[in-house]
Design an enzyme around this catalytic site. Structure first.
Site, PDB file in Angstrom:
ATOM      1  N   ASP A  96       0.950  -1.062   0.148  1.00 47.44           N
ATOM      2  CA  ASP A  96      -0.207  -0.027   0.070  1.00 47.44           C
ATOM      3  C   ASP A  96       0.690   1.182  -0.048  1.00 47.44           C
ATOM      4  OD1 ASP A  96      -2.740  -0.886  -0.283  1.00 47.44           O
ATOM      5  OD2 ASP A  96      -2.672  -1.405   2.001  1.00 47.44           O
ATOM      6  N   ASP A  97       1.705   1.555  -0.943  1.00 44.95           N
ATOM      7  CA  ASP A  97       2.298   2.674  -1.242  1.00 44.95           C
ATOM      8  C   ASP A  97       3.577   2.723  -0.329  1.00 44.95           C
ATOM      9  OD1 ASP A  97       1.716   3.625  -3.287  1.00 44.95           O
ATOM     10  OD2 ASP A  97      -0.020   4.671  -2.795  1.00 44.95           O
ATOM     11  N   ALA A  98       3.799   2.033   0.683  1.00 46.56           N
ATOM     12  CA  ALA A  98       5.001   2.073   1.538  1.00 46.56           C
ATOM     13  C   ALA A  98       6.112   1.793   0.653  1.00 46.56           C
ATOM     14  CB  ALA A  98       5.012   1.051   2.776  1.00 46.56           C
TER      15      ALA A  98
END
Lengths: 374, 600
Positions: free
Chosen positions: B217-219
């Site tokens: 998730d966009d980490a």
């Protein structure tokens, strides 16, 4: 069988009947086992005491409806007939609005009309015709102070109207003028001798909306084929008059005007209409909200025998607690009105107790501890 | 007849609007009219609008005559040699500026080979349709428009060298990147805007893969060892200022170390960093709450104090302290006077910011993410040739966002880094992906950028080939160190006795109306009550009249001022906010009678 009678007391009749239907030909032993399972399932499906059903219903509907805000102005169903759907429609229904943004009816017809017989004729009879619809030209004679109205023969033929009927309808409307029929031209003359050109113009504006034929309030009609029969969809609604027509199948014809249904068919029908209307929107948006939430909201709106919207004028004004009402909208008004009559707040509901920082009477806060002394 | 308007005022009529407009424009091109005048012939209303006012947005275009641009090879040569400048072209009527109105009459071609005889203008370059910062996004024509927009927005938030004279500036909320770099994959706008003098990112090795699930998730996962070598390290600057204000009666603030008899004196250790003049010394390590500029102000309400007080009224403490949740080293002290001649002291505090979990990073394609894990180099995956990525980027960020430019930049960066050159990634006129792939193959790598990689923790080879390359990454100015907040107990508001709001005031996190609803929906009645206990108070209530009674602390007893001492008074626990409501009702003339009853 005995076992059915036994469970009739424990389970709703509908479930018992359903079990009876599905267990045909089984031994009573097996039926008993089935009933035991059904009963367990039924009991575990019941709402627990102290469950905040109202708030959960509000959250369930509110959370889903926030996703609808984007696709609101969609044309639904049939061509050219726009019906308010999506969030605006849900708000309209739940607020209990009296004037709808798009009132509409679905008129089902009896056989043989539902196969397309005379459908244009029926449709024409339903649609409201005003004078303006069948007029070619208005002209004002300034010298005589008369209005000459030229009727359109073709349009009248379509609606099977004759000039004399029109003339009668126009003369009935007001006693300010006299109507003379001259072929297909109506000549209106002021009865008042103090002739005034302004007055003539006013009358010219007023007569355009004179009702000639059809059913009042129905502005547009659209016969469409649904499955294997023809129905008529309308813009505008007048359930009472439509149901009077012989060709109409009164058992299936519906309107989306809940107040009309309430006035004509009573509160139970109105409740069902609320449920149907909300469900229609939810389904069209592909949202999966449990029916029971909608049922609860509809019940709340209809519980006093009249339709109350979820607004400060509707169900909120029916709340028993002053503080609860004040916490919704216009707090000062509620408090001052309560002070005038010396209202007492019993602190029986959720919001009041949150305000006082007391434990709220739902869930774990509901049961009290009772000790019996020996 | 055509009406003619000059700056929206009618000035007359002409016979033929079309011819008139053309003549006017011709005159402008011959420099007989000022160059900033624009003529617009509105054919619908058949009127001519001549505009010379300020505030119109105008853009340069090459004039086209008979399907041929006036700008020729000859001009280009001269431009290259420096014999001619852009302004010469404008003066010679080769390039002109159009405003929104005159554009309506123009037919502009993007490319020279699309020109027809009906075209009036030629775009200087297709890049001209983009703004300054959007032009800095490489390969933008391969990505979805919205992503290019986001990318150009994050460019503005990148930490870098924002200006050259930062050392003498007192800018608020500013960070400086320690070792900024010029991007390997650049666009011509980087040269035009002299990006080299104010870069804002670094070229790092990026692997597109998932690793240990810490880049969901966009980490993103960062290489701890790279950070220790100085990757994306920056310094945060915070200026503080104090001024010696003048008050009525000749009184004045004093910047010095406050005396001990000053009202509101802090502890001596709080003033430890101050020098004799009341200002910290450069190089002092300061912590939250430490005094940076010592100051005392004259007492308030002076007139009434004079008459009654025997001792001279004591001054107030009004020092400037390091903000809550911040620390650092004093970087710069400036002593000066402001416009009114008051003494002004400014202090700049610097704080080194090493990238940590929660800091925000982004590429130039709107692919921003938060650091989810810092991994030591030994635990990071490595390629067959021993390259360890600095950053691991999640492949799930690509399909739904369609940022193809992001992946092309990865290949371009790899080619540039291996070949030791810059790669031209200008939108619409970049080096083609095909050429880059060929060059990558010649450099001894797979043309699609995939490489065999090994798990750094187990040493096992990954079954899949991993997409590795170099990219320009920026650290964004939003850092956890400026956002992190927690509170158990702390300051409360005077009026409501509820916790204060906001990080700067060490505030609490509000449990709002909708959050309250979730507790109710769960039936967690007592948990909800406990959460709202932050302003709980015990108030004595008279059983007789139902009003709030009085507690006499001295006699240790309660009594009702209305019903006398004989009425029974009981204590109840309610939120202080409710007590306030009762007070407010009383002020409205409403009698809120409380009827007490035993709870059990």
């Amino acid at each position: 069988m005995k076992i059915f009678d036994e469970y009739k007391e424990k389970l709703p009749l509908k479930i018992v009947e359903e079990v009876r239907e599905h267990t045909k030909g089984l031994t009573s032993d097996k039926i008993k086992k089935i009933f035991e399972k059904v009963y367990d399932e039924y009991v575990s499906s019941l709402v627990d005491a102290g469950e905040s059903v109202g708030l959960i219903a509000a959250e369930s509907l509110g959370e889903r409806s926030t996703q609808m805000t984007l696709n609101t102005f969609h044309f639904a169903g049939v061509s050219e007939m726009s019906v308010t759907l999506g969030l605006p429609r849900i708000i309209e229904v739940l607020d209990g609005r009296k004037t709808l943004s798009t009132p509409t009816m679905e008129i089902y017809l009896k056989s043989p009309y539902n196969k397309g017989k005379d459908i244009q004729k029926i449709a024409a009879a339903i649609k409201e015709t005003v004078l303006d619809d069948i007029v070619d030209e208005y002209s004002i004679n300034i010298v005589d102070l008369t209005i000459e109205i030229k009727l359109n023969k073709e349009k009248m033929k379509e609606l099977s109207l004759i000039p004399s009927v029109v003339s009668k309808a126009v003369s009935k409307k007001s006693k300010k003028y006299s109507v003379k029929l001259d072929g297909d031209v109506l000549v209106l003359k002021l009865k008042n001798k103090e002739e005034n050109l302004n007055e003539v113009y006013k009358i010219k504006g007023a007569i355009k909306k004179i009702h000639i034929s059809g059913i009042k309030g129905i502005n547009q009609i659209l016969p469409v084929r649904r499955k294997d029969e023809f129905i008529i969809i309308t813009a505008g609604s007048n359930l009472k008059e439509v149901l009077k027509m012989d060709e109409v199948d009164a058992t299936r014809t519906v309107t989306n005007d809940i107040y009309e249904i309430h006035a004509l068919l009573g509160i139970e029908a109105a409740r069902q209409a609320i449920i149907d209307e909300v469900n229609k929107v939810l389904e069209s948006q592909g949202l999966d909200v449990d029916l029971r939430h909608v049922l609860l909201i509809a019940d709340t709106m209809c519980t006093i025998g009249d339709i109350k919207g979820i607004t400060r004028y509707g169900v909120v004004s029916e709340k028993a607690s002053v503080l609860a009402r004040a916490s919704f909208e216009t707090p000062l008004r509620h408090i001052i009105n309560a002070a005038l009559i010396g209202e007492k707040d019993e602190l029986n509901s959720v919001i009041e107790n949150v305000m006082l920082n007391q434990s709220i009477p739902v869930g774990t806060g509901l049961p009290g501890l009772i000790t019996k002394f020996k | 007849m055509t009406e003619v308007y000059l700056n929206d005022k009618i000035i007359g009529e002409v016979e033929n609007g079309k011819i008139f407009a053309r003549q006017m424009i011709d005159e402008r091109r011959k420099n007989n009219l000022p160059g900033d005048v624009n003529i617009f012939h509105d054919e619908q209303s058949d009127s001519i609008f001549i505009n010379s006012s300020k505030g119109r947005v105008r853009r340069p275009l090459i004039i086209v005559r008979d399907g041929k641009p006036l700008l020729t090879e000859e001009h280009l040569e001269k431009l290259e040699k420096g014999e001619m400048g852009f302004n010469d072209l404008v003066r010679q009527g080769i390039i002109e500026y159009l405003d929104a109105g005159e554009e309506e009459n123009a037919l502009v071609s993007f490319h020279e080979d699309e020109l027809t005889t009906s075209h009036t203008h030629l775009e200087i370059g297709p890049l001209a349709m983009l703004g300054l910062s959007t032009s800095l996004v490489p390969y933008a024509n391969f990505s979805q428009g919205s992503r290019v927009n986001i990318g150009s927005k994050s460019l503005k938030q990148g930490v870098g060298a924002y200006c050259s004279n930062w050392a003498t500036r007192m800018d608020m909320d500013i960070s400086l990147l320690h070792t900024p770099q010029m991007p390997i994959v650049k666009s011509i706008m980087h040269d035009i805007s002299d990006y080299r003098s104010h870069p804002s990112g670094q070229n790092i090795v990026v692997a597109v893969m998932s690793y240990e699930g810490y880049n969901m998730d966009d980490a993103i996962i960062l290489n701890q060892s790279s950070i220790e070598r100085g990757l994306a390290r920056s310094t945060y600057y915070r200026p503080y200022a104090a001024e010696e204000l003048r008050y009525a009666g000749g009184l004045i603030d004093e910047i010095d170390v406050p005396d001990k008899d000053v009202k509101g004196y802090r502890s001596e250790s709080d003033y430890a960093h101050l020098e004799g003049d009341g200002v910290v010394y450069v190089g002092a390590r300061v912590d939250e709450g430490d005094v940076i500029i010592g100051k005392s102000s004259p007492p308030r309400f002076l007139s009434s104090m004079d008459e009654y007080s025997l001792t001279s009224a004591s001054r107030r403490e009004s020092s400037t302290t390091v903000k809550h949740g911040e620390e650092g080293v004093v970087d710069f002290v400036l002593l000066s006077r402001n416009e009114e001649g008051n003494r002004l002291v400014q202090v700049r505090v610097r704080d080194q910011r090493i990238p940590e979990i929660g800091d925000k990073f982004t590429s130039r394609h709107g692919q921003k993410g938060i650091v989810g894990l810092l991994l030591n180099q030994s635990d990071m995956p490595f390629t067959a040739s021993g390259i360890v990525p600095d950053l691991i980027f999640s492949p799930h960020s690509i399909p739904s966002r369609m940022t193809v430019g992001h992946m092309i930049e990865l290949i371009g960066g790899k080619v540039g880094a291996l070949g030791g050159r810059f790669v031209n990634g200008t939108t619409f006129s970049a080096e083609s992906e095909e050429d880059l792939r060929k060059e990558l193959q010649m450099l001894g790598f797979k043309d699609n950028g995939l490489e065999t990689m090994y798990n750094g923790m187990t040493g096992k080879q990954f079954k899949a080939r991993i997409f590795v390359g170099n990219m320009y990454y920026m650290r964004l100015k939003y850092m956890v160190a400026n956002k992190i907040q927690s509170r158990a107990t702390g300051p409360i508001q005077l009026l409501t006795r509820q916790p204060t709001e906001g990080r700067a005031k060490e505030g609490g996190l509000r449990l709002g109306e909708m959050e309250k609803d979730t507790f109710v929906a769960h039936g967690a009645s007592l948990t909800l009550k406990e959460r709202f206990d932050s302003d709980i108070t015990t108030i004595p209530v008279c059983e007789e009249c139902g009003m709030i009674a009085v507690y006499n602390e001295w006699k240790k007893e309660s009594y009702c001022p209305m019903c006398g001492e004989n009425s029974t008074v009981n204590n109840i626990e309610v939120s202080y906010a409710f007590k306030l409501i009762l007070d407010e009702l009383k002020s409205l003339g409403v009698y809120p009678k409380l009827v007490l009853e035993n709870k059990y």
